[in-house]
Design a protein around this motif. Sequence first.
Motif, PDB file in Angstrom:
ATOM      1  N   MET A  66       0.936  -1.332   0.154  1.00 45.03           N
ATOM      2  CA  MET A  66      -0.040  -0.103  -0.049  1.00 45.03           C
ATOM      3  C   MET A  66       0.948   1.022   0.083  1.00 45.03           C
ATOM      4  N   ARG A  67       0.711   2.021  -1.010  1.00 39.00           N
ATOM      5  CA  ARG A  67       1.516   3.496  -1.092  1.00 39.00           C
ATOM      6  C   ARG A  67       0.883   4.443  -0.516  1.00 39.00           C
ATOM      7  N   ILE A  68       1.197   5.278   0.215  1.00 38.35           N
ATOM      8  CA  ILE A  68       0.680   6.590   0.833  1.00 38.35           C
ATOM      9  C   ILE A  68       1.237   7.597   0.231  1.00 38.35           C
ATOM     10  N   ALA A  69       0.605   8.473  -0.113  1.00 39.45           N
ATOM     11  CA  ALA A  69       0.980   9.882  -0.557  1.00 39.45           C
ATOM     12  C   ALA A  69       0.748  10.835   0.605  1.00 39.45           C
ATOM     13  N   GLY A  70       1.499  11.562   1.145  1.00 40.17           N
ATOM     14  CA  GLY A  70       1.380  12.506   2.101  1.00 40.17           C
ATOM     15  C   GLY A  70       1.763  11.817   3.493  1.00 40.17           C
ATOM     16  N   LEU A  71       2.628  10.861   3.618  1.00 39.90           N
ATOM     17  CA  LEU A  71       3.028   9.980   4.618  1.00 39.90           C
ATOM     18  C   LEU A  71       3.684  10.664   5.736  1.00 39.90           C
ATOM     19  N   PHE A  72       3.062  11.908   6.204  1.00 40.90           N
ATOM     20  CA  PHE A  72       3.698  12.701   7.259  1.00 40.90           C
ATOM     21  C   PHE A  72       3.582  12.391   8.663  1.00 40.90           C
ATOM     22  N   GLU A  73       4.493  12.404   9.406  1.00 43.27           N
ATOM     23  CA  GLU A  73       4.390  12.022  10.799  1.00 43.27           C
ATOM     24  C   GLU A  73       3.370  12.300  11.613  1.00 43.27           C
ATOM     25  N   LEU A 118      -8.920   8.029   1.473  1.00 39.71           N
ATOM     26  CA  LEU A 118      -8.975   7.641   0.057  1.00 39.71           C
ATOM     27  C   LEU A 118      -8.231   7.121  -0.871  1.00 39.71           C
ATOM     28  N   SER A 119      -8.537   6.775  -2.176  1.00 36.72           N
ATOM     29  CA  SER A 119      -7.624   5.976  -2.795  1.00 36.72           C
ATOM     30  C   SER A 119      -7.995   6.054  -4.325  1.00 36.72           C
ATOM     31  N   ARG A 137     -11.427  -3.036  -1.682  1.00 37.24           N
ATOM     32  CA  ARG A 137     -11.841  -3.693  -0.503  1.00 37.24           C
ATOM     33  C   ARG A 137     -10.803  -4.325   0.007  1.00 37.24           C
ATOM     34  N   ASN A 138      -9.482  -4.601  -0.607  1.00 41.61           N
ATOM     35  CA  ASN A 138      -8.341  -5.047   0.000  1.00 41.61           C
ATOM     36  C   ASN A 138      -7.733  -3.956   0.726  1.00 41.61           C
ATOM     37  N   LEU A 139      -7.878  -2.925  -0.075  1.00 41.70           N
ATOM     38  CA  LEU A 139      -7.212  -1.466   0.321  1.00 41.70           C
ATOM     39  C   LEU A 139      -7.819  -1.237   1.858  1.00 41.70           C
TER      40      LEU A 139
END
Length: 241
Positions: free
Chosen positions: A1-8, A71-72, A117-119
């Motif tokens: 799973m790739r996350i855009a904006g993976l900010f702490e 969202l995705s 659904r998997n995400l």
Amino acid sequence: MRIAGLFEEFWPPSFGTSVGSVRDFTSSAPYEDSKEITKYLLAGHDLFSVMGSSGDILGSGETILGGDSVLSDGDWVWRGDLWFYVRKHNARLPDPFLARVREKQYLVPAGKEVELRNLAQKVQDGLMAGQQFPQAATQSGSKMARIDPFRNFFRVHLDLERGYENTGELRPTLLSFSDSYVKMIREGFERIMADDTFGPDEYERLTDIEFPDSETLHTYLRDMYDYLFNGAPEQPMPPGY
């Protein structure tokens, strides 16, 4: 799973190593296609819906409706307030994500039900592993707000929009998730059914559905439990159906 904006400030460690603080990923200049990127972020498919608003941790004083939602586009995942940080603060996004957005000509692809659904399951698992979900903070600084994924079940599946649907899909939808998630929902029902302090006011805050009194609400919850977990043939309906 790739996350855009993976900010702490926004994602617990259960979702992976953050890229750092959002404060270090702002710019004085917007993307040339910032408006189109913002529209893409707003058009994502809902994986995890949270009622209410999140605050701008960078101090504008503005709030973002649904900011804690996820969202995705079927490949990448992002928070519901990421569009705001791109528009307001020129937040920088991962180059591979931007390449995909532009390749798709700023149109979110139609979601494939199985993939989404998997995400959604991965998001739920991440929340359970972290036992918290990030909520954007007030001007005074960042904070991490605990969110009970069980209660989000009501927000997503039994709110005013969906609570009166009698399509027969709620039970198979729940049982399509992992055993650990189903167990969590079942135990959550058992907790609130045994909790005399859980009443109509709190249920209305979760779902926007009104119950006249606690007795009626708890009868509905017991009937819903029997439908979901004990094989009762009919899904119960809230008052006013």
